[in-house]
Design a protein around this motif. Structure first.
Motif, PDB file in Angstrom:
ATOM      1  N   LEU A  45       0.818  -1.209   0.000  1.00  0.00           N
ATOM      2  CA  LEU A  45       0.000   0.000   0.000  1.00  0.00           C
ATOM      3  C   LEU A  45       0.854   1.262   0.000  1.00  0.00           C
ATOM      4  O   LEU A  45       0.378   2.329  -0.398  1.00  0.00           O
ATOM      5  N   ALA A  46       2.105   1.170   0.453  1.00  0.00           N
ATOM      6  CA  ALA A  46       2.986   2.336   0.433  1.00  0.00           C
ATOM      7  C   ALA A  46       3.378   2.732  -0.978  1.00  0.00           C
ATOM      8  O   ALA A  46       3.854   3.859  -1.206  1.00  0.00           O
ATOM      9  N   LEU A  47       3.190   1.844  -1.958  1.00  0.00           N
ATOM     10  CA  LEU A  47       3.517   2.151  -3.344  1.00  0.00           C
ATOM     11  C   LEU A  47       2.381   2.838  -4.082  1.00  0.00           C
ATOM     12  O   LEU A  47       2.579   3.283  -5.213  1.00  0.00           O
ATOM     13  N   ALA A  48       1.203   2.931  -3.469  1.00  0.00           N
ATOM     14  CA  ALA A  48       0.073   3.595  -4.123  1.00  0.00           C
ATOM     15  C   ALA A  48       0.322   5.098  -4.203  1.00  0.00           C
ATOM     16  O   ALA A  48       0.904   5.689  -3.289  1.00  0.00           O
ATOM     17  N   PRO A  49      -0.090   5.760  -5.302  1.00  0.00           N
ATOM     18  CA  PRO A  49       0.115   7.226  -5.402  1.00  0.00           C
ATOM     19  C   PRO A  49      -0.593   8.000  -4.295  1.00  0.00           C
ATOM     20  O   PRO A  49      -0.137   9.090  -3.931  1.00  0.00           O
ATOM     21  N   GLU A  50      -1.678   7.470  -3.765  1.00  0.00           N
ATOM     22  CA  GLU A  50      -2.407   8.172  -2.712  1.00  0.00           C
ATOM     23  C   GLU A  50      -1.637   8.182  -1.393  1.00  0.00           C
ATOM     24  O   GLU A  50      -1.922   9.011  -0.529  1.00  0.00           O
ATOM     25  N   HIS A  51      -0.697   7.254  -1.222  1.00  0.00           N
ATOM     26  CA  HIS A  51       0.121   7.210  -0.012  1.00  0.00           C
ATOM     27  C   HIS A  51       1.434   7.925  -0.324  1.00  0.00           C
ATOM     28  O   HIS A  51       2.346   7.366  -0.949  1.00  0.00           O
ATOM     29  N   ARG A  52       1.543   9.171   0.117  1.00  0.00           N
ATOM     30  CA  ARG A  52       2.682  10.018  -0.239  1.00  0.00           C
ATOM     31  C   ARG A  52       3.847   9.878   0.729  1.00  0.00           C
ATOM     32  O   ARG A  52       4.807  10.641   0.639  1.00  0.00           O
ATOM     33  N   ARG A  53       3.783   8.938   1.620  1.00  0.00           N
ATOM     34  CA  ARG A  53       4.841   8.743   2.602  1.00  0.00           C
ATOM     35  C   ARG A  53       5.502   7.387   2.390  1.00  0.00           C
ATOM     36  O   ARG A  53       5.004   6.556   1.627  1.00  0.00           O
ATOM     37  N   GLY A  54       6.588   7.168   3.048  1.00  0.00           N
ATOM     38  CA  GLY A  54       7.315   5.924   2.882  1.00  0.00           C
ATOM     39  C   GLY A  54       6.706   4.790   3.678  1.00  0.00           C
ATOM     40  O   GLY A  54       5.763   4.960   4.460  1.00  0.00           O
ATOM     41  N   HIS A  55       7.298   3.617   3.485  1.00  0.00           N
ATOM     42  CA  HIS A  55       6.759   2.446   4.183  1.00  0.00           C
ATOM     43  C   HIS A  55       7.037   2.521   5.680  1.00  0.00           C
ATOM     44  O   HIS A  55       6.319   1.919   6.474  1.00  0.00           O
ATOM     45  N   GLY A  56       8.075   3.243   6.080  1.00  0.00           N
ATOM     46  CA  GLY A  56       8.320   3.402   7.517  1.00  0.00           C
ATOM     47  C   GLY A  56       7.222   4.180   8.207  1.00  0.00           C
ATOM     48  O   GLY A  56       6.832   3.864   9.342  1.00  0.00           O
ATOM     49  N   ALA A  57       6.695   5.206   7.519  1.00  0.00           N
ATOM     50  CA  ALA A  57       5.583   5.960   8.092  1.00  0.00           C
ATOM     51  C   ALA A  57       4.326   5.110   8.182  1.00  0.00           C
ATOM     52  O   ALA A  57       3.497   5.294   9.081  1.00  0.00           O
TER      53      ALA A  57
END
Length: 488
Positions: free
Chosen positions: A51-63
Motif C-alpha cells: 500500500l505504500a507504493l500507491a500514489p495516494e500514499h505520499r509517505r514511505g513504508h516506515g511511516a
C-alpha cells in the motif's frame, strides 16, 4: 430530485471523510492516506507494505508501520460517526442489526499478545478447529433484499476468557444508544430487530436488553427443549384436587419430538425462487428452563421466565446440500401473527449478508493480511478497514462500472463493493483530502552493520480458555459415536 442525488452523495462522502480524519488523533495524516491507499489500490490487498507504493500514499513504508504501531484513533468518536451515516432498512422501515464473530487467525505469532482460541471450520474430518488468533465481534445493519452490502457499525476484539454473551449485550446496548442519539430511531418507530446465529444465547441476551426498544431473533440448536407456560392456579387445582406446590413450568416442547409440539400459533407458506416452497410454523409463549449454573450462577434473584415465539422453518430444497434440515428460530416477541413470522425468517436469511462482508474485508481489503505484533495496532487497522468499507458504501451512487471484458454488465445501483472499489480512484480526485503534505524525510542512523538484535520480543502463550470463557475442549457432540445432547 434525481439531478441532486449525485451531489448529495458526494457531500455525504466528503463529510464522512472529514469526520473520519478528525477521529485520528496521532499520526493522522499517515493513517488517513493509508486508508486512501487501501481504497484506491488495484486488486486485492496481499501485503501491507504494497500500500505504500500507491500514489495516494505520499509517505514511505516506515511511516506506514509507524502510524499503525504508534498512531492513535478515537474509536468512540468513529463509532458515533458511523451511527450517523445513512443506514439500510428493512421493507417496513425498521432497523435490522446482525452481530457475529469473525477471527483474525494468528497461529504462528508467538510474540502476539491477547490471543484466544478461535472456532473455525476446516475441511474433511477436521471440520471444527480451534486456532489461535484475535476474534472480533462485528455488528452491521442489514438491508431488505439479497445483497452483499451491509453497514458496519462496531467492532470489538474479544479478550481471552471474555463472556461472549456479556460482551455482545454491552455492544448491542451501546450501538442502540448511539443510533437513538443520532436520530436513527425515534419514539413510535418499529423496534430494532437483532439477528443472532446459533452460537449466542438469544433468551439471555433478550433478558439483559429488556429495557431497550429491541427484539431478539436467534437460531437454536435442533436438540433444544423448551417449556410451555405453567397452568393457572384453577387448572392446577382441577388436575390435582389433593393440592400441592404449583409448577413453575408447563409441559415440554421437544424440538426432536413432534408429538410434543401441539397446535401452532401461526403457519405461513411462501414460494421462493432459490429454496422452493418455504413453510414456517410458530408456537407462542415458550421459554427455556433455566438452572443456577453457567451464566446464571451469580444471579441473586429468582430465575426469570423468558417467553418468546419458536419458529420452525422448512424449505423444499437447499442448494448444493443433500440433507434438508429444518431451522429453529426463537423470537423474543409473543402473540406472533403471520406477518411477524414471515418478517422473522426473512430477516434471518438476511443475516448471511454479513458473511459476504467478512469475505470482502478479508479477501479484497486485506483485513487479516498484516502480520502485526501488537493487538492495539490490529485494532487500528481494523477501524481503518471499516472506515474504508463505509466510504465504499457512501460512494455506491457515484461509482461507474469499470467491468472487465469477460464480466457481465451491471447496473450502477447494483454494483458490488469490489466493483465500486475498482473505480474509487476516479472519485478520489473529486473529494477533498484533509491530510497534509509530507515533510522532507530525515533518515535515522539505523542499526550499525554487523550488530545483533539484543532485545528479543516477548513470547506469549495462548490462553487455554475460549472467547466464551470456557475451557478449551472438543465439544461432546462433535466426537464420533456420540448422540446429540438434549438441552433445555
Amino acid at each position: 430530485m434525481q439531478q441532486n442525488a449525485p451531489q448529495d452523495a458526494l457531500e455525504k462522502l466528503s463529510r464522512f471523510r472529514g469526520d473520519f480524519y478528525h477521529c485520528l488523533s496521532g499520526r493522522e495524516d499517515a493513517l488517513f492516506e493509508l486508508a486512501d491507499a487501501l481504497l484506491c489500490t488495484d486488486g486485492p490487498v496481499k501485503t501491507l507494505v504494497d500500500l505504500a507504493l500507491a500514489p495516494e500514499h505520499r509517505r514511505g513504508h516506515g511511516a506506514l508501520y509507524g502510524a499503525l504501531n504508534k498512531g492513535s484513533l478515537d474509536a468512540d468518536r468513529l463509532r458515533r460517526t458511523l451511527a450517523g451515516t445513512p443506514l439500510p432498512r428493512a421493507a417496513d422501515g425498521r432497523l435490522v442489526l446482525a452481530v457475529d464473530v469473525s477471527p483474525w487467525l494468528r497461529p504462528d505469532a508467538a510474540t502476539c499478545s491477547d490471543r484466544s482460541f478461535c472456532h473455525t471450520y476446516g475441511r474433511g474430518d477436521a471440520k471444527h478447529q480451534m486456532i489461535p488468533g484475535w476474534p472480533y465481534s462485528i455488528m452491521a445493519a442489514l438491508g431488505a433484499g439479497r445483497t452483499s452490502w451491509t453497514a458496519l457499525l462496531d467492532a470489538v476484539r474479544l479478550e481471552p476468557g471474555a463472556d461472549l454473551a456479556a460482551v455482545t449485550t454491552r455492544q448491542l446496548r451501546e450501538v442502540v444508544e448511539r443510533l437513538i442519539a443520532a436520530g436513527q430511531w425515534r419514539h413510535g418507530d418499529p423496534e430494532i430487530l437483532v439477528v443472532l446465529d446459533s452460537g449466542y444465547d438469544a433468551p439471555r441476551i433478550a433478558h439483559l436488553l429488556g429495557k431497550l426498544p429491541v427484539q431478539i431473533l436467534g437460531r437454536l440448536r435442533s436438540d433444544r427443549v423448551m417449556r410451555r407456560p405453567a397452568p393457572s392456579r384453577e387448572q392446577f387445582h382441577l388436575a390435582h384436587p389433593a393440592g400441592g406446590r404449583p409448577p413453575k413450568h408447563g409441559g415440554e416442547f421437544v424440538f426432536g419430538d413432534p408429538a410434543t409440539w401441539g397446535a401452532e400459533q401461526a403457519v405461513t407458506t411462501t414460494d421462493t425462487r432459490l429454496y422452493g416452497t418455504a413453510t414456517a410454523r410458530a408456537w407462542d409463549r415458550l421459554h427455556p428452563r433455566l438452572t443456577r449454573r453457567s451464566a446464571w450462577t451469580d444471579h441473586d434473584r429468582p430465575l426469570p421466565l423468558i417467553e418468546g415465539t419458536v419458529i420452525r422453518l422448512t424449505v423444499e430444497k437447499l442448494p448444493s446440500q443433500g440433507v434438508n434440515r429444518p431451522v429453529w428460530l426463537w423470537w423474543s416477541g409473543t402473540d406472533a401473527t403471520e406477518a411477524d413470522v414471515d418478517r422473522c425468517w426473512h430477516s434471518f436469511l438476511r443475516r448471511f449478508d454479513v458473511e459476504h462482508t467478512f469475505r470482502m474485508l478479508k479477501q479484497t481489503l486485506g483485513w487479516t493480511r498484516p502480520r502485526l505484533r501488537s493487538s492495539q495496532a490490529a485494532d487500528r487497522w481494523t477501524w481503518l478497514v471499516i472506515a474504508a468499507h463505509t466510504q465504499l458504501r457512501l460512494a455506491r451512487p457515484l461509482a461507474v462500472d469499470l467491468r472487465r471484458p469477460w464480466e457481465r454488465r451491471t447496473e450502477p445501483n447494483k454494483l458490488t463493493p469490489a466493483r465500486v472499489r475498482r473505480g474509487f480512484r476516479n472519485l478520489h480526485a473529486k473529494v477533498p483530502s484533509p491530510a497534509r503534505a509530507p515533510q522532507p524525510p530525515r533518515p535515522g542512523p539505523g542499526r550499525p552493520p554487523g550488530s545483533k538484535n539484543r532485545h528479543r520480543a516477548s513470547r506469549h502463550d495462548v490462553g487455554r480458555v475460549l472467547a466464551t470463557g470456557e475451557a478449551h475442549a472438543r465439544p461432546t457432540h462433535h466426537k464420533k459415536g456420540t448422540k446429540p445432547r438434549r438441552t433445555g
